[in-house]
Scaffold this motif. Structure first.
Motif, short mmCIF file in Angstrom:
data_model
loop_
_atom_site.label_atom_id
_atom_site.label_comp_id
_atom_site.label_asym_id
_atom_site.label_seq_id
_atom_site.Cartn_x
_atom_site.Cartn_y
_atom_site.Cartn_z
N TYR A 128 0.87 -1.19 0.00
CA TYR A 128 0.00 0.00 0.00
C TYR A 128 0.90 1.23 0.00
N PRO A 129 0.54 2.26 -0.74
CA PRO A 129 1.41 3.45 -0.82
C PRO A 129 1.69 4.00 0.58
N GLU A 154 -10.16 -1.69 0.36
CA GLU A 154 -8.87 -1.64 -0.33
C GLU A 154 -8.76 -0.43 -1.26
N LEU A 155 -9.87 0.01 -1.82
CA LEU A 155 -9.85 1.22 -2.66
C LEU A 155 -9.23 2.37 -1.89
N VAL A 181 -5.35 1.75 -0.88
CA VAL A 181 -4.33 1.98 -1.91
C VAL A 181 -4.31 3.43 -2.36
N GLY A 182 -5.16 4.25 -1.74
CA GLY A 182 -5.13 5.68 -2.06
C GLY A 182 -6.01 6.08 -3.23
N ALA A 183 -6.92 5.18 -3.63
CA ALA A 183 -7.85 5.51 -4.72
C ALA A 183 -9.10 6.12 -4.08
N PRO A 202 -14.01 7.15 -5.19
CA PRO A 202 -14.32 6.33 -6.35
C PRO A 202 -15.64 6.74 -6.98
N GLY A 203 -15.71 6.66 -8.29
CA GLY A 203 -16.92 7.02 -9.03
C GLY A 203 -17.80 5.82 -9.23
N ALA A 229 -16.16 2.52 -10.74
CA ALA A 229 -15.31 1.78 -9.79
C ALA A 229 -16.18 1.08 -8.75
#
Lengths: 514, 514
Positions: free
Chosen positions: B280-281, B448-449, B452-454, B457-458, B461
């Motif tokens: 993970y970042p 997890e979205l 991981v830094g996402a 989400p739209g 996703a």
């Protein structure tokens, strides 16, 4: 713009409009990027074999690649069998596989495996992204590779950090090489074979089965007396009224040997040499007569239509051919529900423009012959022998062929491999009618037991070929996945329900009791 | 006696009593031989992932290998994901893959692929049979390889002609090497770590989670003040009343780092170094504190129980430990149907001797803690992160554990990968109760979205993480495969139906609405 978004924008700019996927943690940045980019549809599957089979079906209909998005080694492995079929169909697939971040792989976390080695067993082109700045260019190279004749599986492995770190923006797709031209010697050899006076066969595969190619081949046949024959399994044949009818080499080895026995010259046009699907004790691997010479006019990599034109010129068969309109099959009105009557129903009811996805195996061996005179349609087959392509292929074909009806002709044992793709048909409201041939057996293997010389099978062996204990209830399964379904046990019910399913929109499944 | 029969007789003589299979043409001689040999049960699956997952579950319960029988490259690929899980669980599997006849491979028939390269990506030992006279010895070598510590995937590729030509008869299995003894320096280093005065952790995996090993570890812990902790994912923990209770390292990375933060010495006993399941970042790959020293007492290849005994002696912790009987959980009688109440129902109702197959993922994170005091049972987990192991693993566990109840704790998204194995449970009348946690989402990926830094989400996703359009109807799916099923939406209904399912024989599925 991170690496993931750079890659998605590169795919869209390169003409890749659909992503068939089952993503996981390492692919979340790619998934998130889909919301920031216009033009990429994202189609979810409950199992990766659905996604890769759909990519195969899509490419066969659209003549362009879709992308996949799979989750590390296991996701790729789950999609492998239908990638194998796609490879044999020479479909174009941009196959994207997530991977651990580059710096994380050394720790051998539970999901770690050698993805590159796994990918190489089914891909013509494999690359692991090295950095976020390069991954768009990697994607562009993958598109080029997938589009290179005859159509290839290009696998790009995408470490998570190459997705989340800053990317380069869009990368242009390098030029795709033109299909190579068949050599002059190949045309001369084919012409000499046809002039030899020996019985000759034009054996067609790949693009030689599209409409224009078949018409040229038919001119050559009419002029020289050669016969036309398609391969046993074909990625796509465009056929029906207005198209040149062509038979296929039978699957059963004794029938195949008998069909090829008269010929002393076989000319391959986009086809490979006829060999046994399996080896059988005491039977040959090469199915042509021992005295037969085999000549290659054009390989699948080469421009088969152009080669046929030159051959037609060489043998003096110019112009166009007149095709008498074939008799349109009539609906059978009475009889048992079986291969013969089902074939005639298909011939009568296949609608114009339909895409037929055929994984019938034993049940469907006469359906092809019964549908030469049907309305114009495309016929897609299981190409690599890895069962479980049918429902996924129909799903991808329906995505590519919006507005056209997709009809799945489906052996029950094979359908059970990847039935989850029915859920995707429901989710995407795809116009697919699936006909399940419910004989509750691996019927093909009953014949194969004898063919390989395993005589007098006992109860254990026969039990391994039987699916009737318990019987699979396809109506329940389909409903479980959100697809409307009916079971039919008579010809009248089959005809009525099939006609009803063709007239409505959206997915429908018919369990045909055999 | 042909090669196939020689191989089957060798397997039976070598203690391999079950074959989990989906065979095809190239395996028909092996199948036919099963009828001529006593002592080999043959269990059919509708998809190879079921067969390989069953082999994993069987080995974890029986501590011996089963065989598989898979159909060429696609069959192996379909089974690959659960072989990956079996590899991570260090299960013993004699994995048999059919192949074209040796002389037929050169013709590149449609099903041809590089099976050896594919097998090598998931096997510790791979061999292709060269002749019918050698194939029994090859099988014996495969058994030896599979049984060699810590438990291995041994893949024997079986060309069809090595099955059908005359064979050698039974071949003896070469001696299986004993587990290696941990080095004196390893014991000394572990003892020194425990004597350092720094906070220490005994991190247990593999055989160190069996009853005897945990009791020794508990003595060491009591004497030295060290803590015990199991790995996040484990092949099998024997637990419940009378066993040493042990917690597991949490899956979510922030929780795992927090749990490990206090320790400056970590001693690995059959466990691997704690690393992130994913990267993970901005978070570390290695989860122990930066100042923590990690010492290996015994690797999974080594004799972990013997090493623990020596460590106990070195730190002066002889004798046996008294385990106070833990409080037996009581059935909750009111409350919503959710993680907390379900965990308590499990704690109260898991019957003595049960085998729990846990692929719960997000839903089940508190079930383990809630069942320390349950009746004695074994707990098997998804070990390699390749989802879709649960129903197959439960099926194989039930074959190995006839007379014991098998309970599947099953995330719905994962179950949809390999639900076909339910049919095998019905066919074999196996005593498995499957509890489906029906949240209709890939719930784990929602977390997890963000991890991981996402962020933000739209709809596309989020759509990829949702399984509610259409909702999967598990009662219909199970019935389609011949398994009785019920959906429950309240705690009372769950408790009643689960108790009913435990009291009857044969497979049953409960869709638990969450």
């Amino acid at each position: 713009m991170n690496g993931a978004e750079s890659l998605v924008r590169t795919l869209v700019a390169g003409g890749v409009e659909v992503c068939f996927t089952n993503p996981g943690t390492s692919e979340m940045h790619f998934v998130a990027a889909l919301d920031r980019v216009e033009g990429m549809a994202c189609v979810l599957f409950l199992f990766e074999g659905g996604a890769t089979g759909a990519a195969d079906g899509y490419s066969r209909v659209a003549d362009k690649p879709a992308s996949t998005l799979l989750h590390l080694g296991p996701g790729l492995a789950n999609g492998w069998a239908n990638l194998h079929n796609a490879r044999r169909a020479r479909s174009m697939v941009v196959n994207i596989v997530g991977e651990h971040a580059t710096y994380h792989r050394q720790y051998d976390a539970p999901l770690t495996s050698d993805i590159e080695a796994l990918a190489a067993t089914v891909s013509a082109w494999t690359r692991t992204g090295a950095s976020a700045l390069e991954v768009a260019a990697d994607g562009a190279a993958a598109i080029q590779a997938a589009r290179t004749a005859p159509g290839r599986i290009a696998t790009l492995i995408l470490p998570a950090d190459t997705a989340w770190q800053p990317g380069s923006g869009v990368a242009p797709v390098p030029p795709v090489p033109e299909r190579a031209r068949a050599g002059e010697d190949a045309v001369a050899a084919a012409a000499a074979a046809l002039a030899s006076g020996e019985p000759a066969l034009l054996h067609l595969g790949d693009r030689a089965l599209r409409g224009q190619a078949k018409r040229i081949a038919a001119r050559i046949a009419r002029k020289t007396g050669a016969k036309l024959l398609a391969m046993t399994s074909n990625a796509r044949i465009d056929r029906g009224a207005g198209e040149v009818p062509i038979e296929r080499l039978p699957y059963p080895i004794d029938q195949a040997i008998a069909v090829l026995a008269p010929y002393r010259r076989v000319i391959l046009v986009g086809a490979t040499r006829p060999v046994g699907f399996f080896a059988y004790p005491g039977k040959p691997s090469v199915l042509t007569h021992p005295d037969c010479e085999t000549v290659t006019l054009a390989t699948p990599d080469e421009d088969q239509i152009e080669a046929l034109e030159r051959l037609a010129e060489a043998v003096g068969a110019p112009g166009e051919i007149d095709l008498p309109p074939p008799p349109r099959p009539e609906l059978p009105t009475a009889g048992p529900l079986g291969d013969d009557t089902i074939g005639r129903v298909l011939g009568a009811l296949i609608p114009e423009g339909a895409v037929v996805c055929d994984e019938s195996l034993t049940t469907g061996r006469n359906f092809f012959g019964a549908t030469h005179g049907a309305a114009p349609h495309s016929w897609l087959q299981l190409s690599g022998g890895a069962i479980g392509v049918g429902i996924p292929m129909a799903t991808g074909a329906a995505v590519a062929a919006r507005g056209r009806k997709v009809i799945g002709l489906q052996a029950d044992g094979s359908a059970l491999y990847t039935a989850q793709a029915l859920w995707t048909q429901a989710r995407e409201r795809l116009d697919v009618v699936t006909l399940i041939w419910s004989n509750r057996a691996y019927a093909i293997l009953r014949g194969e037991l004898a063919n390989v010389g395993a005589h007098n099978p006992g109860p254990k062996a026969l039990g391994m070929l039987s699916l009737d204990n318990p019987p699979v209830d396809w109506v329940s399964l389909a409903r479980g996945y959100g697809v409307e379904a009916r079971r039919v046990e008579t010809l009248e019910a089959f005809t009525d329900v099939f006609a009803h399913a063709l007239a409505r929109r959206g997915p429908f499944l018919i369990e045909v009791a055999l």
